[in-house]
Design an enzyme around this catalytic site. Sequence first.
Site: not given
Ligand code: ASP
Length: 329
Positions: A15, A59, A92-93
């Site tokens: 993200t 991710s 973050t995932d």
């Molecule tokens: N769905 C996103 C990812 O993990 C979430 C994020 O980066 O906050 O790429």
Amino acid sequence: MGNRNKVAIIFTGGTISMKIDPRIHAAIPALTSEEIMAMVTNIEKFADIEIINFSNLPSPHITPDMMMDLSRLVKKTIEREDITGVVVTHGTDTLEETAYLLDLTISSEKPIIVVGAMRNSSELGYDGSSNLSAAICTAISPNARNKGVLVVMNNEVNAASEVTKTNTLSLDTFKSPEFGPLGIVDNDEVIFYRDILKKEHINTDRIENKVGLIKCAPGMESDILDFYINSGYKGIVIEALGRGNVPPKMVDGIRRAIENNIPVVMVSRCPTGRVLDTYGYEGGGKHLRELGVIFGGDKPGQKARIKLMLALTVTDNMDEIRGFFEQKL
Ligand code: ASP
């Protein structure tokens, strides 16, 4: 200028590098590393920055093999004399898995920081730039040396070995539910309140992909275990109930896995606390211990799985694998 700190930032996507695509009204990776860094204003006052592009992936698209490639790249970069610290941007995932894998596979005194963002750059209050500046301040801090891999988000510093994503939305999502953060980033300065006593290292640059993960729920049977056994899986992690117990109909499958020399590592589906052989009924911890189940401590299933994926490249001896999980400090 010879004594200036230099931080290498390895961009992988997530993200932090996304914006809303107006055609589909949803976030996708779109920003270049240079565009992201342009939003981290005044950072040149703190350090020289070297941009390294690894990938631009959400991710959920990052595989364990890519994590291992990333580990090799981080290792090569952190060994360079001109580099003070390395920052890795990540979605973050699955950030906690990558951070933990880096922590287990790289031993360096220098800071290695993993960072992401919860809001993309099209949203109000994009947190990518503030998280990145806090990560860079941590990467140049002498206090952040010898701490293993750190995750810096929302001005908190957490250990990669302890941190987990706890909330789908909140900027404050990365928590160490068992013991709390190691420290904070306040006024561009990192302040630590505690240390990590338990540092683990697995000496490998390979990863075993065929490791299954099962979350227990009432009434579950051995069908998923049998699927893994019959599909050539090399290890299985079970997120058991409570203190470390499973529904009785899973016991046969667990026995079959162990008879086939497939290590079964048990952790709990509870967010905190260790598993232990407290209960003696069928499927209770004592019964599982007697069957040869390996007790995985207080890790969540996704992290125990990363550890087993690495341990299996070092040995297929059940007792040696047990040593990776059950050794005391
Ligand atoms: N769905 C996103 C990812 O993990 C979430 C994020 O980066 O906050 O790429």
